[in-house]
Design a protein around this motif. Structure first.
Motif, PDB file in Angstrom:
ATOM      1  N   MET A   1      29.275  -8.373 -24.233  1.00 50.48           N
ATOM      2  CA  MET A   1      28.534  -9.421 -24.941  1.00 50.48           C
ATOM      3  C   MET A   1      27.085  -8.983 -25.112  1.00 50.48           C
ATOM      4  SD  MET A   1      27.971 -13.428 -23.886  1.00 50.48           S
ATOM      5  CE  MET A   1      26.855 -13.014 -22.529  1.00 50.48           C
ATOM      6  N   GLU A   2      26.555  -9.204 -26.301  1.00 46.79           N
ATOM      7  CA  GLU A   2      25.155  -8.891 -26.571  1.00 46.79           C
ATOM      8  C   GLU A   2      24.257 -10.039 -26.098  1.00 46.79           C
ATOM      9  OE1 GLU A   2      24.967  -6.199 -30.495  1.00 46.79           O
ATOM     10  OE2 GLU A   2      25.752  -8.225 -30.847  1.00 46.79           O
ATOM     11  N   ILE A   3      23.019  -9.695 -25.762  1.00 48.67           N
ATOM     12  CA  ILE A   3      22.031 -10.687 -25.341  1.00 48.67           C
ATOM     13  C   ILE A   3      20.845 -10.644 -26.294  1.00 48.67           C
ATOM     14  CG2 ILE A   3      20.464 -11.466 -23.531  1.00 48.67           C
ATOM     15  CD1 ILE A   3      23.313 -11.811 -22.685  1.00 48.67           C
ATOM     16  N   GLY A   4      20.617 -11.760 -26.983  1.00 51.84           N
ATOM     17  CA  GLY A   4      19.441 -11.898 -27.826  1.00 51.84           C
ATOM     18  C   GLY A   4      18.444 -12.840 -27.177  1.00 51.84           C
ATOM     19  N   VAL A   5      17.304 -12.991 -27.812  1.00 53.15           N
ATOM     20  CA  VAL A   5      16.257 -13.855 -27.267  1.00 53.15           C
ATOM     21  C   VAL A   5      15.621 -14.640 -28.407  1.00 53.15           C
ATOM     22  CG1 VAL A   5      14.351 -12.174 -27.468  1.00 53.15           C
ATOM     23  CG2 VAL A   5      14.295 -13.891 -25.642  1.00 53.15           C
ATOM     24  N   LEU A  25       7.774  -6.786 -28.597  1.00 53.66           N
ATOM     25  CA  LEU A  25       8.167  -6.569 -27.206  1.00 53.66           C
ATOM     26  C   LEU A  25       9.650  -6.831 -26.987  1.00 53.66           C
ATOM     27  CD1 LEU A  25       5.122  -8.200 -25.376  1.00 53.66           C
ATOM     28  CD2 LEU A  25       5.748  -5.774 -25.351  1.00 53.66           C
ATOM     29  N   ALA A  26      10.200  -7.842 -27.668  1.00 53.99           N
ATOM     30  CA  ALA A  26      11.625  -8.150 -27.526  1.00 53.99           C
ATOM     31  C   ALA A  26      12.467  -6.966 -27.967  1.00 53.99           C
ATOM     32  CB  ALA A  26      11.970  -9.390 -28.349  1.00 53.99           C
ATOM     33  N   GLU A  27      12.082  -6.308 -29.038  1.00 58.72           N
ATOM     34  CA  GLU A  27      12.802  -5.117 -29.476  1.00 58.72           C
ATOM     35  C   GLU A  27      12.672  -4.001 -28.453  1.00 58.72           C
ATOM     36  OE1 GLU A  27      13.587  -3.419 -33.594  1.00 58.72           O
ATOM     37  OE2 GLU A  27      11.641  -2.524 -33.096  1.00 58.72           O
ATOM     38  N   ASN A  28      11.482  -3.816 -27.918  1.00 59.33           N
ATOM     39  CA  ASN A  28      11.262  -2.757 -26.935  1.00 59.33           C
ATOM     40  C   ASN A  28      12.092  -2.976 -25.666  1.00 59.33           C
ATOM     41  OD1 ASN A  28       9.445  -1.553 -28.662  1.00 59.33           O
ATOM     42  ND2 ASN A  28       7.624  -2.372 -27.646  1.00 59.33           N
ATOM     43  N   HIS A  29      12.321  -4.222 -25.302  1.00 59.83           N
ATOM     44  CA  HIS A  29      13.111  -4.521 -24.107  1.00 59.83           C
ATOM     45  C   HIS A  29      14.611  -4.328 -24.344  1.00 59.83           C
ATOM     46  CE1 HIS A  29      10.248  -5.832 -21.107  1.00 59.83           C
ATOM     47  NE2 HIS A  29       9.640  -6.622 -21.976  1.00 59.83           N
ATOM     48  N   GLY A  30      15.037  -4.254 -25.592  1.00 61.88           N
ATOM     49  CA  GLY A  30      16.430  -3.997 -25.871  1.00 61.88           C
ATOM     50  C   GLY A  30      17.278  -5.204 -26.212  1.00 61.88           C
ATOM     51  N   PHE A  31      16.672  -6.346 -26.500  1.00 63.32           N
ATOM     52  CA  PHE A  31      17.448  -7.517 -26.912  1.00 63.32           C
ATOM     53  C   PHE A  31      18.119  -7.243 -28.258  1.00 63.32           C
ATOM     54  CE2 PHE A  31      14.427  -9.515 -23.955  1.00 63.32           C
ATOM     55  CZ  PHE A  31      15.302 -10.278 -23.198  1.00 63.32           C
ATOM     56  N   LEU A 279      13.209 -12.293 -18.418  1.00 59.22           N
ATOM     57  CA  LEU A 279      14.496 -12.574 -19.059  1.00 59.22           C
ATOM     58  C   LEU A 279      15.303 -11.299 -19.252  1.00 59.22           C
ATOM     59  CD1 LEU A 279      13.384 -15.191 -21.761  1.00 59.22           C
ATOM     60  CD2 LEU A 279      14.557 -15.660 -19.595  1.00 59.22           C
ATOM     61  N   ALA A 280      14.621 -10.223 -19.633  1.00 60.33           N
ATOM     62  CA  ALA A 280      15.301  -8.938 -19.808  1.00 60.33           C
ATOM     63  C   ALA A 280      15.843  -8.440 -18.471  1.00 60.33           C
ATOM     64  CB  ALA A 280      14.367  -7.919 -20.426  1.00 60.33           C
ATOM     65  N   GLY A 281      15.051  -8.574 -17.420  1.00 60.60           N
ATOM     66  CA  GLY A 281      15.490  -8.121 -16.112  1.00 60.60           C
ATOM     67  C   GLY A 281      16.724  -8.863 -15.610  1.00 60.60           C
ATOM     68  N   ALA A 282      16.816 -10.139 -15.973  1.00 59.88           N
ATOM     69  CA  ALA A 282      17.930 -10.959 -15.507  1.00 59.88           C
ATOM     70  C   ALA A 282      19.196 -10.761 -16.325  1.00 59.88           C
ATOM     71  CB  ALA A 282      17.538 -12.437 -15.530  1.00 59.88           C
TER      72      ALA A 282
END
Length: 285
Positions: A1-5, A25-31, A279-282
């Motif tokens: 499952m993918e995770i978006g933000v 930043l959201a793109e850099n974190h990999g969402f 959020l990315a870490g979790a």
């Protein structure tokens, strides 16, 4: 499952430049995606303009209206042009999530009728595809998206919404349900898809609210009580349902994945940049 933000377009502490930084930043974190909520009569940023700004500072992340209340907007050809423009500027990254909506004040503000919004949404979805294909009531409204144009997903928990997704869309999105309830709703969405004679399976999406870190519960509940004040006492239920613990967020994501969700959009309750890292870490490991 993918995770978006979610893009924090509706939170109290947002400002324009922070919104753009959040997208980068959201793109850099990999969402996987950036989602936007849609309110007209509220102190919030307009979703399509916000996604256009996000498109300009990102290269990979999908851009998703989750969801857009298309039926309060006057004129489908103009909406089709706006959506196609974002899709082309972003290099084909737009997903158009739509739903009928449940707040009559947004419709009153533009003079759009509220009572037949579902029926009009059906017409809008038909016309969007026609305009993107170079047809429509006045042929020639570009830009013309490559291929079939933006992906469309339809939101809503009712049988009518499920049927709408199966008839017009590439998938279905739920908001405001638990992972337990989502499993049954996803089953209904797949059943409507099959009843329509569609091949394959719909892409299934969901969203949850989360806020992590010191003071998260107070920040999140204050925001959600205000945002959902239009539903009266039920606003307290929405506020209490927010996820404020990293372990619970991981468990929730796992439960949605087990229920058949293809992408979970995690919507923040603050625009603090540190929230993205939490959020990315979790969720992304």
């Amino acid at each position: 499952m993918e995770i978006g933000v979610g893009l924090p377009t509706t939170v109290p502490d947002i400002d324009g430049r922070r919104l753009v930084d959040w997208a980068r930043l959201a793109e850099n974190h990999g969402f996987s995606s950036l989602g936007t909520l849609d309110r007209l009569v509220y102190d919030s940023y307009e979703p399509l303009t916000s996604l256009a700004a996000a498109a300009a500072v990102t290269e990979r992340i999908r851009l998703t209206t989750s969801i857009l209340l298309a039926a309060y907007r006057p004129g489908t050809p103009l909406l089709a042009k706006q959506l196609a423009t974002i899709h082309e500027i972003s290099g084909g990254r737009l997903t158009v999530g739509v739903a009928a909506g449940g707040r009559d004040d947004d419709f009153r503000a533009t003079g759009a009728p509220y009572g037949d919004r579902g029926k009009r949404l059906d017409g809008i979805l038909t016309e969007l595809r026609e305009v993107w294909g170079g047809k429509g009531p006045v042929p020639g409204i570009g830009p013309f998206p490559k291929g079939a144009g933006p992906e469309i997903i339809v939101g809503g928990h009712t049988p009518a919404a499920m049927a709408r997704a199966a008839r017009f869309a590439d998938g279905w999105i739920a908001g405001g349900s638990s992972a337990t309830a989502y499993a049954e709703l996803a089953r209904q969405a797949r059943a409507a898809w099959q009843d329509r004679g569609r091949t394959g399976a719909p892409r299934l999406v969901a969203l949850v609210y989360a806020c992590l870190g010191p003071g998260a519960t107070e920040v999140a509940q204050s925001y959600l009580r205000a945002y959902y004040s239009f539903i009266g006492p039920k606003a307290e239920m929405a506020a209490k349902a927010v996820i404020t613990d990293a372990a619970r967020l991981r468990e929730t994501a796992a439960a949605y994945e087990a229920a058949g969700c293809d992408e979970l959009l995690v919507f923040p309750c603050t625009s603090d940049a540190g929230q993205l890292e939490l959020l990315a870490g979790a969720t992304l490991g």
